[in-house]
Motif scaffolding. Structure first.
Motif, PDB file in Angstrom:
ATOM      1  N   ASP A  39       8.933   3.541   6.385  1.00 31.25           N
ATOM      2  CA  ASP A  39       9.769   2.946   5.337  1.00 31.25           C
ATOM      3  C   ASP A  39       8.907   2.541   4.153  1.00 31.25           C
ATOM      4  O   ASP A  39       7.804   2.017   4.322  1.00 31.25           O
ATOM      5  CB  ASP A  39      10.501   1.708   5.859  1.00 31.25           C
ATOM      6  CG  ASP A  39      11.649   2.036   6.800  1.00 31.25           C
ATOM      7  OD1 ASP A  39      12.079   3.206   6.820  1.00 31.25           O
ATOM      8  OD2 ASP A  39      12.108   1.120   7.509  1.00 31.25           O
ATOM      9  N   GLU A  40       9.431   2.747   2.958  1.00 31.52           N
ATOM     10  CA  GLU A  40       8.700   2.385   1.753  1.00 31.52           C
ATOM     11  C   GLU A  40       9.222   1.073   1.172  1.00 31.52           C
ATOM     12  O   GLU A  40      10.431   0.812   1.169  1.00 31.52           O
ATOM     13  CB  GLU A  40       8.815   3.492   0.705  1.00 31.52           C
ATOM     14  CG  GLU A  40       8.114   4.772   1.116  1.00 31.52           C
ATOM     15  CD  GLU A  40       8.228   5.886   0.093  1.00 31.52           C
ATOM     16  OE1 GLU A  40       7.640   6.964   0.326  1.00 31.52           O
ATOM     17  OE2 GLU A  40       8.921   5.692  -0.924  1.00 31.52           O
ATOM     18  N   VAL A  41       8.291   0.266   0.692  1.00 33.67           N
ATOM     19  CA  VAL A  41       8.612  -1.006   0.043  1.00 33.67           C
ATOM     20  C   VAL A  41       8.027  -0.969  -1.363  1.00 33.67           C
ATOM     21  O   VAL A  41       6.820  -0.799  -1.532  1.00 33.67           O
ATOM     22  CB  VAL A  41       8.023  -2.198   0.826  1.00 33.67           C
ATOM     23  CG1 VAL A  41       8.391  -3.513   0.126  1.00 33.67           C
ATOM     24  CG2 VAL A  41       8.519  -2.198   2.272  1.00 33.67           C
ATOM     25  N   ILE A  42       8.880  -1.112  -2.366  1.00 32.91           N
ATOM     26  CA  ILE A  42       8.406  -1.146  -3.740  1.00 32.91           C
ATOM     27  C   ILE A  42       7.782  -2.512  -4.010  1.00 32.91           C
ATOM     28  O   ILE A  42       8.425  -3.552  -3.816  1.00 32.91           O
ATOM     29  CB  ILE A  42       9.546  -0.868  -4.729  1.00 32.91           C
ATOM     30  CG1 ILE A  42      10.071   0.561  -4.540  1.00 32.91           C
ATOM     31  CG2 ILE A  42       9.068  -1.070  -6.166  1.00 32.91           C
ATOM     32  CD1 ILE A  42      11.239   0.903  -5.444  1.00 32.91           C
ATOM     33  N   ALA A  77       0.906  -7.034   5.010  1.00 33.79           N
ATOM     34  CA  ALA A  77       2.010  -7.299   5.936  1.00 33.79           C
ATOM     35  C   ALA A  77       2.912  -6.082   6.064  1.00 33.79           C
ATOM     36  O   ALA A  77       3.421  -5.778   7.157  1.00 33.79           O
ATOM     37  CB  ALA A  77       2.804  -8.512   5.469  1.00 33.79           C
ATOM     38  N   ILE A  78       3.122  -5.384   4.965  1.00 36.54           N
ATOM     39  CA  ILE A  78       3.946  -4.169   4.994  1.00 36.54           C
ATOM     40  C   ILE A  78       3.282  -3.105   5.861  1.00 36.54           C
ATOM     41  O   ILE A  78       3.938  -2.475   6.708  1.00 36.54           O
ATOM     42  CB  ILE A  78       4.179  -3.663   3.562  1.00 36.54           C
ATOM     43  CG1 ILE A  78       5.055  -4.646   2.784  1.00 36.54           C
ATOM     44  CG2 ILE A  78       4.821  -2.272   3.571  1.00 36.54           C
ATOM     45  CD1 ILE A  78       5.045  -4.430   1.279  1.00 36.54           C
ATOM     46  N   ARG A  79       1.979  -2.912   5.673  1.00 36.35           N
ATOM     47  CA  ARG A  79       1.270  -1.901   6.457  1.00 36.35           C
ATOM     48  C   ARG A  79       1.248  -2.251   7.942  1.00 36.35           C
ATOM     49  O   ARG A  79       1.361  -1.367   8.802  1.00 36.35           O
ATOM     50  CB  ARG A  79      -0.161  -1.739   5.932  1.00 36.35           C
ATOM     51  CG  ARG A  79      -0.246  -1.120   4.541  1.00 36.35           C
ATOM     52  CD  ARG A  79      -1.689  -0.803   4.179  1.00 36.35           C
ATOM     53  NE  ARG A  79      -1.803  -0.350   2.796  1.00 36.35           N
ATOM     54  CZ  ARG A  79      -2.167  -1.117   1.774  1.00 36.35           C
ATOM     55  NH1 ARG A  79      -2.500  -2.386   1.979  1.00 36.35           N
ATOM     56  NH2 ARG A  79      -2.237  -0.624   0.556  1.00 36.35           N
ATOM     57  N   LEU A  80       1.097  -3.541   8.247  1.00 38.83           N
ATOM     58  CA  LEU A  80       1.095  -3.952   9.654  1.00 38.83           C
ATOM     59  C   LEU A  80       2.410  -3.600  10.332  1.00 38.83           C
ATOM     60  O   LEU A  80       2.452  -3.342  11.539  1.00 38.83           O
ATOM     61  CB  LEU A  80       0.829  -5.455   9.769  1.00 38.83           C
ATOM     62  CG  LEU A  80      -0.634  -5.885   9.789  1.00 38.83           C
ATOM     63  CD1 LEU A  80      -0.736  -7.401   9.728  1.00 38.83           C
ATOM     64  CD2 LEU A  80      -1.333  -5.361  11.042  1.00 38.83           C
ATOM     65  N   ALA A  81       3.486  -3.607   9.565  1.00 36.64           N
ATOM     66  CA  ALA A  81       4.793  -3.264  10.116  1.00 36.64           C
ATOM     67  C   ALA A  81       5.011  -1.757  10.177  1.00 36.64           C
ATOM     68  O   ALA A  81       6.066  -1.306  10.631  1.00 36.64           O
ATOM     69  CB  ALA A  81       5.890  -3.912   9.273  1.00 36.64           C
ATOM     70  N   GLY A  82       4.041  -0.982   9.708  1.00 36.16           N
ATOM     71  CA  GLY A  82       4.181   0.466   9.699  1.00 36.16           C
ATOM     72  C   GLY A  82       4.785   0.997   8.417  1.00 36.16           C
ATOM     73  O   GLY A  82       5.047   2.198   8.296  1.00 36.16           O
TER      74      GLY A  82
END
Length: 405
Positions: free
Chosen positions: A119-122, A134-139
């Motif tokens: 999933d991408e987060v802007i 934190a985003i990367r830790l969640a995959g």
């Protein structure tokens, strides 16, 4: 080939640059060096006395010596819901609140709960250092959208649209901003929120600096301004900045009941309840008046004006005037590649990281380089430190950087 001792997931995490700079500055101070630290975003004021007193009284009550619900003391969750309605006009039930160990755990819990691998987060950039980790830790995949000083570090709908893909799930929205201090206008908040709603995106909004705006600029909660987002919004907040409670470690997330229940399940296995004594202190804070932050704002505003004027007096430095938080984000691209004379010879820093290291070595001033928050070429300075230290630190910067050739 021997197996790695540390997992790839954890090995990939970068150390918090802001905390690293602050730790180095404090270590040098402890060694007797007169370091001025502009690194950490930490008010230099003590926690208000009535909040401390509430904690002292709580410590003597046996009921607070026991485990409490993983999601937070019920009375604190209700008080947070009430405070959110009071301050931003957003109505939430206590069941939609999760009390966390500081704002960072709220960030981690939120992305761990919402993000699936890929999933991408802007992420509007410059960003606070913890968000992408934190985003990367969640995959997930952080997608940086950079807005420079010519835009007052504020992204546009057009930029966000250009970053959108079929994998985009979340828009991160932060106003007032750490690291830039920029604040989106009510109209800009509305436009961005409507865009996110039209794309079916979640919005994660960090509102921890909600009470720190200047020059009559209002704080606008995207959750309130854009009801069209429905139940696809999560609010992050905490007591650290408003009440000078960074060390008490109490934050929270507010969101749809199913998301909060899932995040609470995660926290029940990670840390369980936040320490009860700080929770009671936080209860006193959010239930009480805002006079403490109003008093701090007077000092912050004075320091804001002083540091902006001082930095802009340096050739090669351009520092926009921030409208919120307690940071300036100085554009130092005009100094990169210039010559600086040191005891070890001439040095020509090519990046803001090299420039920050040079400043610390030569004049014992700690600043955080732009690489911690996005592209190179910038320095973040917190003005949440005493007036005398601020004046001394800026004078050192002027004396050193002003000699660049």
């Amino acid at each position: 080939m021997p197996a790695a001792r540390v997992s790839q997931r954890i090995s990939a995490i970068a150390e918090s640059a802001t905390l690293a700079v602050d730790a180095k500055a404090k270590a040098l101070k402890a060694a007797g060096r007169p370091v001025i630290g502009f690194g950490a975003g930490e008010p230099d004021f003590p926690t208000p006395g009535y909040i401390v007193q509430a904690a002292i009284e709580a410590a003597s009550q046996p009921k607070y010596h026991r485990y409490s619900p993983a999601g937070g003391l019920p009375e604190l969750k209700q008080a947070i819901a009430d405070k959110t309605l009071r301050d931003s006009g957003y109505k939430a039930e206590a069941s939609q609140v999760l009390v966390t160990n500081g704002g960072k755990q709220a960030v981690y819990n939120t992305f761990a709960t919402l993000v699936d691998p890929g999933d991408e987060v802007i992420v509007p950039t410059p960003f606070w250092t913890t968000y992408p980790e934190a985003i990367r830790l969640a995959g997930g995949v952080p997608v940086e959208v950079f807005a420079g000083p010519e835009q007052d570090y504020l992204v546009t709908v057009e930029q966000l649209e250009a970053a959108l893909t079929e994998r985009t799930k979340i828009l991160l929205f932060v106003s007032p901003s750490n690291p830039t201090g920029s604040v989106y206008s009510p109209q800009q908040v509305r436009e961005i929120g409507l865009w996110a709603a039209s794309k079916g995106l979640w919005v994660v909004t960090d509102e921890i600096y909600e009470h720190l705006t200047y020059d009559g600029v209002p704080f606008t909660s995207i959750a309130t301004a854009v009801p069209e987002l429905g139940d696809k919004v999560v609010i992050l907040n905490g007591v650290a900045k408003t009440y000078a409670m960074t060390g008490w470690r109490v934050g929270w997330m507010i969101g749809p009941a199913d998301v909060i229940k899932a995040a609470t399940n995660l926290q029940s296995h990670a840390t369980s309840n936040v320490s009860n004594i700080p929770q009671v202190a936080a209860l006193a804070a959010v239930s009480g008046p805002l006079t403490a932050v109003d008093e701090m704002k007077v000092a912050f505003d004075r320091r804001r004006k002083a540091i902006v004027a001082g930095l802009n007096a340096i050739d090669g430095v351009e520092c926009p005037t921030p409208k919120g938080a307690f940071y300036v984000y100085a554009d130092v691209r005009g100094l990169l590649g210039k010559e600086f004379e040191t005891a070890n010879g001439t040095v020509r820093p090519q990046t803001s990281a090299e420039l920050a290291a040079l400043i610390l070595d030569e004049v014992e001033v700690a600043v955080v380089p732009g690489e911690a928050f996005g592209p190179s070429g910038y320095l973040r300075l917190s003005y949440a430190l005493g007036d005398d230290d601020l004046a001394t630190g800026v004078a050192r910067l002027q004396g050193f950087l002003g000699k660049a050739k």
